[in-house]
Design a protein around this motif. Structure first.
Motif, mmCIF file in Angstrom:
data_model
loop_
_atom_site.group_PDB
_atom_site.id
_atom_site.type_symbol
_atom_site.label_atom_id
_atom_site.label_comp_id
_atom_site.label_asym_id
_atom_site.label_seq_id
_atom_site.Cartn_x
_atom_site.Cartn_y
_atom_site.Cartn_z
ATOM 1 N N VAL A 286 -8.183 -2.185 -5.122
ATOM 2 C CA VAL A 286 -9.122 -2.230 -6.312
ATOM 3 C C VAL A 286 -9.074 -0.850 -6.884
ATOM 4 C CG1 VAL A 286 -11.689 -1.784 -6.384
ATOM 5 C CG2 VAL A 286 -10.636 -3.839 -5.137
ATOM 6 N N LEU A 287 -8.851 0.258 -6.021
ATOM 7 C CA LEU A 287 -8.612 1.640 -6.580
ATOM 8 C C LEU A 287 -7.366 1.692 -7.480
ATOM 9 C CD1 LEU A 287 -8.910 4.045 -3.190
ATOM 10 C CD2 LEU A 287 -10.634 3.708 -5.172
ATOM 11 N N PHE A 288 -6.454 0.978 -7.300
ATOM 12 C CA PHE A 288 -5.107 1.038 -8.181
ATOM 13 C C PHE A 288 -5.245 0.404 -9.252
ATOM 14 C CE2 PHE A 288 -1.352 -1.164 -9.961
ATOM 15 C CZ PHE A 288 -0.373 -0.024 -9.771
ATOM 16 N N TRP A 289 -6.347 -0.852 -9.248
ATOM 17 C CA TRP A 289 -6.764 -1.531 -10.539
ATOM 18 C C TRP A 289 -7.611 -0.804 -11.265
ATOM 19 C CZ3 TRP A 289 -7.208 -6.361 -6.795
ATOM 20 C CH2 TRP A 289 -6.033 -6.913 -6.965
ATOM 21 N N SER A 290 -8.520 0.098 -10.658
ATOM 22 C CA SER A 290 -9.399 1.246 -11.314
ATOM 23 C C SER A 290 -8.658 2.114 -12.096
ATOM 24 C CB SER A 290 -10.382 1.352 -10.380
ATOM 25 O OG SER A 290 -11.107 0.309 -9.680
ATOM 26 N N GLY A 291 -7.480 2.325 -12.106
ATOM 27 C CA GLY A 291 -6.776 3.643 -12.665
ATOM 28 C C GLY A 291 -6.422 4.541 -11.730
ATOM 29 N N GLN A 292 -6.529 4.460 -10.551
ATOM 30 C CA GLN A 292 -5.930 5.511 -9.612
ATOM 31 C C GLN A 292 -4.539 4.982 -9.111
ATOM 32 O OE1 GLN A 292 -8.967 7.050 -6.879
ATOM 33 N NE2 GLN A 292 -10.398 6.278 -7.961
ATOM 34 N N ARG A 293 -3.467 4.853 -10.034
ATOM 35 C CA ARG A 293 -2.368 4.282 -9.672
ATOM 36 C C ARG A 293 -1.354 4.752 -8.991
ATOM 37 N NH1 ARG A 293 -1.968 1.715 -15.637
ATOM 38 N NH2 ARG A 293 -3.658 -0.012 -15.749
ATOM 39 N N ARG A 294 -0.818 5.815 -9.304
ATOM 40 C CA ARG A 294 0.310 6.656 -8.586
ATOM 41 C C ARG A 294 -0.162 7.002 -7.350
ATOM 42 N NH1 ARG A 294 5.135 7.866 -10.163
ATOM 43 N NH2 ARG A 294 6.236 9.543 -9.138
ATOM 44 N N ARG A 295 -1.507 7.586 -7.170
ATOM 45 C CA ARG A 295 -1.995 7.946 -5.725
ATOM 46 C C ARG A 295 -2.361 6.724 -4.931
ATOM 47 N NH1 ARG A 295 -6.150 12.286 -8.422
ATOM 48 N NH2 ARG A 295 -4.611 14.116 -8.918
ATOM 49 N N SER A 296 -2.960 5.726 -5.356
ATOM 50 C CA SER A 296 -3.192 4.597 -4.741
ATOM 51 C C SER A 296 -1.830 3.937 -4.118
ATOM 52 C CB SER A 296 -3.986 3.698 -5.378
ATOM 53 O OG SER A 296 -5.199 4.262 -5.790
ATOM 54 N N ALA A 297 -0.794 3.796 -5.014
ATOM 55 C CA ALA A 297 0.490 3.215 -4.633
ATOM 56 C C ALA A 297 0.929 4.004 -3.513
ATOM 57 C CB ALA A 297 1.229 3.271 -5.733
ATOM 58 N N LEU A 298 0.993 5.328 -3.718
ATOM 59 C CA LEU A 298 1.477 6.307 -2.512
ATOM 60 C C LEU A 298 0.994 6.007 -1.211
ATOM 61 C CD1 LEU A 298 3.368 8.525 -1.940
ATOM 62 C CD2 LEU A 298 1.289 10.188 -2.360
ATOM 63 N N VAL A 299 -0.379 5.743 -1.193
ATOM 64 C CA VAL A 299 -1.203 5.350 0.044
ATOM 65 C C VAL A 299 -0.767 3.935 0.531
ATOM 66 C CG1 VAL A 299 -3.216 5.288 1.197
ATOM 67 C CG2 VAL A 299 -2.706 6.879 -0.335
ATOM 68 N N ILE A 300 -0.613 3.114 -0.511
ATOM 69 C CA ILE A 300 -0.140 1.580 -0.050
ATOM 70 C C ILE A 300 1.344 1.780 0.604
ATOM 71 C CG2 ILE A 300 0.643 -0.500 -0.709
ATOM 72 C CD1 ILE A 300 -1.480 -0.339 -3.005
ATOM 73 N N SER A 301 2.006 2.615 0.049
ATOM 74 C CA SER A 301 3.467 2.806 0.745
ATOM 75 C C SER A 301 3.164 3.391 2.212
ATOM 76 C CB SER A 301 4.344 3.740 -0.181
ATOM 77 O OG SER A 301 3.909 5.051 -0.043
ATOM 78 N N TYR A 302 2.169 4.425 2.233
ATOM 79 C CA TYR A 302 2.187 4.799 3.694
ATOM 80 C C TYR A 302 1.443 3.800 4.562
ATOM 81 C CZ TYR A 302 1.947 9.683 1.727
ATOM 82 O OH TYR A 302 2.354 10.756 1.054
ATOM 83 N N ALA A 303 0.759 2.809 4.201
ATOM 84 C CA ALA A 303 0.025 2.032 4.828
ATOM 85 C C ALA A 303 1.161 0.734 5.408
ATOM 86 C CB ALA A 303 -0.836 1.200 4.226
ATOM 87 N N VAL A 304 1.870 0.469 4.433
ATOM 88 C CA VAL A 304 3.215 -0.418 4.839
ATOM 89 C C VAL A 304 4.050 0.184 5.835
ATOM 90 C CG1 VAL A 304 4.866 -1.830 3.888
ATOM 91 C CG2 VAL A 304 2.827 -1.686 2.608
ATOM 92 N N ALA A 305 4.526 1.351 5.501
ATOM 93 C CA ALA A 305 5.409 2.092 6.466
ATOM 94 C C ALA A 305 4.829 2.237 7.790
ATOM 95 C CB ALA A 305 6.004 3.260 5.931
#
Length: 280
Positions: free
Chosen positions: A40-59
């Protein structure tokens, strides 16, 4: 080391009447809630930062799975449970995955938004991590030592990923692929290991599009993105429940993360103009 006696004291502080509340709190550190928050944060416009944290979560998911499987330490005995939670009895008990994940996601959001010196942001993230961690002890699925080590490991992991990625989500997902492959070898083809591998592959393949996605112009467009994006995620999860073939599961999990990143393209094609109406 796992603070069994102290855990008993914590468990006895909360009567069974509050079990539903404790279960709700613990879900704030679960995979589903954390990924919904980040999507939801990514879709709300906080793209690069949210994507970075998603990569952290998956790793982090992959790393912790390898650690827990390698150590092989059991959960507390069944008589420690506050309520019967069969799904919470699966897997190993040390360190706590919920405490680790909450630290990585909520702490990662603070770090990604450059608010590590903001006392209020740190306090909010710390409170969420503490609540999730204590809920695991109260529920009787972890000892106090499990959640303390899980949170501490999460802080160390965040510091390492921040240095290694340099703020680039693609580097985060590249690291996640390597950690996920190790997890598959160590833990086998479990749901979590396949989720880590598929999510890492999907993120690595789609993260390069983030800076080229169409910008959101209206609240209606943002709402449409959340609705369309959420619908796509739900459809993939329904398909997942019907699939048992390992390569297909990896592909579905890859599609799940890729869809989160690429959903703005689908919404952009709906033709919502700057005043919030659909273009012909």
């Amino acid at each position: 080391m796992r603070l069994e006696e102290q855990s008993t004291i914590v468990r006895e502080l909360v009567p069974v009447e509050y079990a539903d509340l404790v279960v709700a709190v613990t879900e704030l550190g679960g995979t589903t809630v954390l990924m919904v928050v980040l999507a939801v944060l990514f879709w709300s416009g906080q793209r690069r930062r949210s994507a970075l944290v998603i990569s952290y979560a998956v790793a982090g998911l992959a790393l912790l799975l390898s650690i827990k499987t390698s150590l092989g330490l059991p959960r507390p005995p069944e008589d420690a449970l506050l309520v019967a939670l069969e799904e919470e009895r699966e897997g190993y008990g040390f360190p706590s995955g919920h405490a680790f994940a909450a630290t990585v996601v909520y702490g990662g959001l603070v770090a990604a938004h450059d608010r590590t010196r903001d006392v209020r942001a740190l306090a909010a993230a710390g409170a969420l991590v503490a609540l999730v961690s204590l809920s695991r002890v109260v529920l009787g699925v972890h000892y106090l030592g499990d959640v303390i080590v899980g949170a501490a490991l999460g802080v160390a992991f965040l510091a390492a990923m921040d240095r290694l990625t340099g703020g680039d989500p693609r580097r985060g997902f590249a690291i996640a692929v390597g950690l996920a492959l190790v997890a598959v070898v160590v833990a086998g083809a479990t749901e979590d290991s396949l989720l880590g591998l598929g999510g890492a592959i999907g993120g690595l393949c789609s993260a390069g599009w983030i800076d080229r996605l169409p910008e959101l112009r209206t609240r209606l467009e943002t709402g449409a993105l959340v609705a369309v994006g959420g619908g796509g995620v739900a459809a993939i999860q329904i398909a997942e429940a019907a699939v048992s073939f390992v390569p297909a599961l990896v592909a579905l999990y890859a599609a799940l993360v890729a869809w989160v990143f690429l959903a703005p393209i689908a919404v952009g094609r709906l033709g919502i103009d700057a005043v919030g109406t659909f273009r012909a």
